[in-house]
Motif scaffolding. Structure first.
Motif, PDB file in Angstrom:
ATOM      1  N   ASP A   1      57.929 -71.891  60.863  1.00  0.00           N
ATOM      2  CA  ASP A   1      58.490 -71.819  59.512  1.00  0.00           C
ATOM      3  C   ASP A   1      57.442 -71.435  58.483  1.00  0.00           C
ATOM      4  OD1 ASP A   1      60.348 -74.391  60.765  1.00  0.00           O
ATOM      5  OD2 ASP A   1      61.351 -72.667  59.850  1.00  0.00           O
ATOM      6  N   PHE A   2      57.768 -70.383  57.719  1.00  0.00           N
ATOM      7  CA  PHE A   2      56.819 -69.793  56.780  1.00  0.00           C
ATOM      8  C   PHE A   2      57.515 -69.482  55.459  1.00  0.00           C
ATOM      9  CE2 PHE A   2      53.584 -69.236  59.973  1.00  0.00           C
ATOM     10  CZ  PHE A   2      54.321 -69.178  61.144  1.00  0.00           C
ATOM     11  N   THR A   3      56.716 -69.441  54.408  1.00  0.00           N
ATOM     12  CA  THR A   3      57.244 -69.199  53.069  1.00  0.00           C
ATOM     13  C   THR A   3      56.334 -68.258  52.298  1.00  0.00           C
ATOM     14  OG1 THR A   3      58.280 -71.396  52.984  1.00  0.00           O
ATOM     15  CG2 THR A   3      57.920 -70.266  50.895  1.00  0.00           C
ATOM     16  N   LEU A   4      56.953 -67.318  51.588  1.00  0.00           N
ATOM     17  CA  LEU A   4      56.255 -66.490  50.602  1.00  0.00           C
ATOM     18  C   LEU A   4      56.766 -66.922  49.224  1.00  0.00           C
ATOM     19  CD1 LEU A   4      54.459 -63.998  49.808  1.00  0.00           C
ATOM     20  CD2 LEU A   4      56.585 -62.657  49.894  1.00  0.00           C
ATOM     21  N   THR A   5      55.865 -67.228  48.338  1.00  0.00           N
ATOM     22  CA  THR A   5      56.223 -67.625  46.977  1.00  0.00           C
ATOM     23  C   THR A   5      55.608 -66.658  45.982  1.00  0.00           C
ATOM     24  OG1 THR A   5      56.352 -69.966  47.603  1.00  0.00           O
ATOM     25  CG2 THR A   5      56.114 -69.463  45.254  1.00  0.00           C
ATOM     26  N   ILE A   6      56.420 -66.243  45.023  1.00  0.00           N
ATOM     27  CA  ILE A   6      55.934 -65.422  43.920  1.00  0.00           C
ATOM     28  C   ILE A   6      56.121 -66.246  42.648  1.00  0.00           C
ATOM     29  CG2 ILE A   6      56.004 -63.197  42.755  1.00  0.00           C
ATOM     30  CD1 ILE A   6      57.709 -62.151  45.120  1.00  0.00           C
ATOM     31  N   ASN A   7      55.019 -66.633  42.037  1.00  0.00           N
ATOM     32  CA  ASN A   7      55.094 -67.390  40.789  1.00  0.00           C
ATOM     33  C   ASN A   7      55.108 -66.426  39.611  1.00  0.00           C
ATOM     34  OD1 ASN A   7      54.999 -70.297  41.434  1.00  0.00           O
ATOM     35  ND2 ASN A   7      53.066 -69.751  42.431  1.00  0.00           N
ATOM     36  N   SER A   8      56.000 -66.673  38.669  1.00  0.00           N
ATOM     37  CA  SER A   8      56.115 -65.847  37.475  1.00  0.00           C
ATOM     38  C   SER A   8      56.291 -64.373  37.836  1.00  0.00           C
ATOM     39  CB  SER A   8      54.895 -66.028  36.559  1.00  0.00           C
ATOM     40  OG  SER A   8      55.098 -65.370  35.334  1.00  0.00           O
ATOM     41  N   LEU A   9      57.461 -64.055  38.343  1.00  0.00           N
ATOM     42  CA  LEU A   9      57.795 -62.702  38.797  1.00  0.00           C
ATOM     43  C   LEU A   9      57.531 -61.683  37.692  1.00  0.00           C
ATOM     44  CD1 LEU A   9      59.211 -61.595  41.454  1.00  0.00           C
ATOM     45  CD2 LEU A   9      61.310 -61.577  40.094  1.00  0.00           C
ATOM     46  N   GLN A  10      56.883 -60.598  38.072  1.00  0.00           N
ATOM     47  CA  GLN A  10      56.570 -59.523  37.140  1.00  0.00           C
ATOM     48  C   GLN A  10      57.428 -58.289  37.434  1.00  0.00           C
ATOM     49  OE1 GLN A  10      54.259 -59.951  34.464  1.00  0.00           O
ATOM     50  NE2 GLN A  10      54.816 -61.996  35.223  1.00  0.00           N
ATOM     51  N   PRO A  11      57.579 -57.372  36.462  1.00  0.00           N
ATOM     52  CA  PRO A  11      58.439 -56.193  36.682  1.00  0.00           C
ATOM     53  C   PRO A  11      58.048 -55.384  37.916  1.00  0.00           C
ATOM     54  CG  PRO A  11      57.885 -56.396  34.367  1.00  0.00           C
ATOM     55  CD  PRO A  11      57.076 -57.439  35.088  1.00  0.00           C
ATOM     56  N   GLU A  12      56.759 -55.330  38.219  1.00  0.00           N
ATOM     57  CA  GLU A  12      56.303 -54.531  39.360  1.00  0.00           C
ATOM     58  C   GLU A  12      56.551 -55.224  40.699  1.00  0.00           C
ATOM     59  OE1 GLU A  12      54.481 -55.663  36.841  1.00  0.00           O
ATOM     60  OE2 GLU A  12      52.497 -56.405  37.489  1.00  0.00           O
ATOM     61  N   ASP A  13      57.060 -56.449  40.675  1.00  0.00           N
ATOM     62  CA  ASP A  13      57.302 -57.194  41.911  1.00  0.00           C
ATOM     63  C   ASP A  13      58.683 -56.934  42.507  1.00  0.00           C
ATOM     64  OD1 ASP A  13      55.619 -60.153  40.588  1.00  0.00           O
ATOM     65  OD2 ASP A  13      54.807 -58.292  41.457  1.00  0.00           O
ATOM     66  N   PHE A  14      59.527 -56.217  41.801  1.00  0.00           N
ATOM     67  CA  PHE A  14      60.860 -55.925  42.328  1.00  0.00           C
ATOM     68  C   PHE A  14      60.706 -54.917  43.462  1.00  0.00           C
ATOM     69  CE2 PHE A  14      63.304 -58.530  39.622  1.00  0.00           C
ATOM     70  CZ  PHE A  14      62.602 -58.613  38.429  1.00  0.00           C
ATOM     71  N   ALA A  15      61.056 -55.370  44.671  1.00  0.00           N
ATOM     72  CA  ALA A  15      60.766 -54.625  45.894  1.00  0.00           C
ATOM     73  C   ALA A  15      61.423 -55.347  47.064  1.00  0.00           C
ATOM     74  CB  ALA A  15      59.258 -54.553  46.130  1.00  0.00           C
ATOM     75  N   THR A  16      61.207 -54.840  48.261  1.00  0.00           N
ATOM     76  CA  THR A  16      61.663 -55.525  49.469  1.00  0.00           C
ATOM     77  C   THR A  16      60.445 -56.129  50.170  1.00  0.00           C
ATOM     78  OG1 THR A  16      63.518 -54.000  49.740  1.00  0.00           O
ATOM     79  CG2 THR A  16      62.876 -55.282  51.670  1.00  0.00           C
ATOM     80  N   TYR A  17      60.594 -57.356  50.638  1.00  0.00           N
ATOM     81  CA  TYR A  17      59.510 -58.099  51.267  1.00  0.00           C
ATOM     82  C   TYR A  17      59.841 -58.363  52.734  1.00  0.00           C
ATOM     83  CZ  TYR A  17      57.806 -58.623  46.565  1.00  0.00           C
ATOM     84  OH  TYR A  17      57.340 -58.339  45.295  1.00  0.00           O
ATOM     85  N   TYR A  18      58.831 -58.167  53.582  1.00  0.00           N
ATOM     86  CA  TYR A  18      58.999 -58.348  55.021  1.00  0.00           C
ATOM     87  C   TYR A  18      57.951 -59.313  55.559  1.00  0.00           C
ATOM     88  CZ  TYR A  18      61.763 -54.017  55.005  1.00  0.00           C
ATOM     89  OH  TYR A  18      62.714 -53.047  54.761  1.00  0.00           O
ATOM     90  N   CYS A  19      58.378 -60.189  56.457  1.00  0.00           N
ATOM     91  CA  CYS A  19      57.417 -60.935  57.247  1.00  0.00           C
ATOM     92  C   CYS A  19      57.251 -60.213  58.590  1.00  0.00           C
ATOM     93  CB  CYS A  19      57.856 -62.380  57.457  1.00  0.00           C
ATOM     94  SG  CYS A  19      59.408 -62.611  58.370  1.00  0.00           S
ATOM     95  N   GLN A  20      56.143 -60.501  59.264  1.00  0.00           N
ATOM     96  CA  GLN A  20      55.829 -59.850  60.536  1.00  0.00           C
ATOM     97  C   GLN A  20      54.996 -60.804  61.382  1.00  0.00           C
ATOM     98  OE1 GLN A  20      52.423 -57.464  60.554  1.00  0.00           O
ATOM     99  NE2 GLN A  20      53.083 -56.044  62.149  1.00  0.00           N
ATOM    100  N   GLN A  21      55.360 -60.895  62.678  1.00  0.00           N
ATOM    101  CA  GLN A  21      54.529 -61.689  63.576  1.00  0.00           C
ATOM    102  C   GLN A  21      53.667 -60.776  64.427  1.00  0.00           C
ATOM    103  OE1 GLN A  21      54.491 -62.037  67.101  1.00  0.00           O
ATOM    104  NE2 GLN A  21      56.224 -60.665  67.549  1.00  0.00           N
ATOM    105  N   THR A  22      52.396 -61.147  64.572  1.00  0.00           N
ATOM    106  CA  THR A  22      51.494 -60.425  65.474  1.00  0.00           C
ATOM    107  C   THR A  22      50.931 -61.391  66.510  1.00  0.00           C
ATOM    108  OG1 THR A  22      49.715 -60.686  63.843  1.00  0.00           O
ATOM    109  CG2 THR A  22      50.908 -58.592  63.860  1.00  0.00           C
ATOM    110  N   TYR A  23      51.741 -62.372  66.883  1.00  0.00           N
ATOM    111  CA  TYR A  23      51.322 -63.322  67.915  1.00  0.00           C
ATOM    112  C   TYR A  23      51.394 -62.703  69.293  1.00  0.00           C
ATOM    113  CZ  TYR A  23      51.263 -67.542  70.798  1.00  0.00           C
ATOM    114  OH  TYR A  23      50.964 -68.484  71.744  1.00  0.00           O
ATOM    115  N   SER A  24      52.490 -61.951  69.540  1.00  0.00           N
ATOM    116  CA  SER A  24      52.621 -61.296  70.842  1.00  0.00           C
ATOM    117  C   SER A  24      53.416 -60.009  70.700  1.00  0.00           C
ATOM    118  CB  SER A  24      53.294 -62.236  71.854  1.00  0.00           C
ATOM    119  OG  SER A  24      54.646 -62.452  71.519  1.00  0.00           O
TER     120      SER A  24
END
Lengths: 120, 107
Positions: free
Chosen positions: B70-93
């Protein structure tokens, strides 16, 4: 400056072949790990293949047996040979560097991408 | 293969909001988890590596946490340039896998 530049994309018919190139500058490809990642229209990112610094290669199930990753150390370039192309291979293809997969450094940098369109 | 599931798939937020995106792995991946920001027509950009390490040059309003599944990405105080798509990725295997993405747009 550390940089990757892809080339070789284009329009190809189903069943055809295409070879993508990923030219590196600012570092040597033989000392790192280079992956190909694609994004089909309207879809998310999909990891495709990687070549390790030791030369080992790995593939996503969706391309295994059809795509081959390789590198030319003298040209400091990584290639993706794509054979038996399908309509569903249509995507923007990116190459990206991982400095050290054993210590989770992430993919950075990425190239700007090259578009592959498979259509009759 | 390890499946990565992000939630939500999309969200609407305002400038200044705090945004949280979660990513769940189908098996233990320790901290082999990276976060990327992707804008249309641009190359994806690495934000966080090894679950919680901020890439140099990325604004400190971005932070990552979590381990194992279980993982979390947090963006504090969202800025106009932060509007986008966000992806997580595993490189364990291999095969390395991405989450399906979370699109952050303007409310």
């Amino acid at each position: 400056e550390v940089q990757l530049v892809e080339s070789g994309g284009g329009l190809v018919q189903p069943g055809g072949s295409l070879r993508l190139s990923c030219a590196a500058s600012g570092f040597t490809v033989k000392s790192t790990f280079i992956s190909w990642v694609r994004q089909a229209p309207g879809k998310g990112l999909e990891w495709v293949s990687v070549i390790y610094r030791g030369g080992s290669t790995y593939y996503a199930d969706s391309v295994n047996g059809r795509f081959t990753i390789s590198r030319d150390n003298s040209e400091n370039t990584v290639f993706l040979q794509m054979n038996s192309l399908r309509v569903e291979d249509t995507a923007v293809y990116y190459c990206a560097r991982d400095e050290d997969v054993y210590n989770s450094k992430g993919f950075d940098p990425w190239g700007q991408g090259t578009l592959v369109t498979v259509s009759s | 293969d390890i499946q990565m599931t992000q939630s939500p798939s999309s969200l609407s937020a305002s400038v200044g909001d705090r945004v949280t995106i979660t990513c769940r792995a189908s098996q233990d991946i320790v901290t082999y988890l990276n976060w990327y920001q992707h804008k249309p027509g641009k190359a994806p950009k690495l934000l966080i590596y090894a679950a919680s390490s901020l890439k140099s040059g990325v604004p400190s309003r971005f932070s990552g946490s979590g381990s194992r599944t279980d993982f979390t990405l947090t963006i504090n105080s969202l800025q106009p340039e932060d509007f986008a798509t966000y992806y997580c990725q595993q490189t364990y295997s291999v095969p390395w896998t991405f989450g399906q993405g979370t699109k952050v747009d303007i409310k």
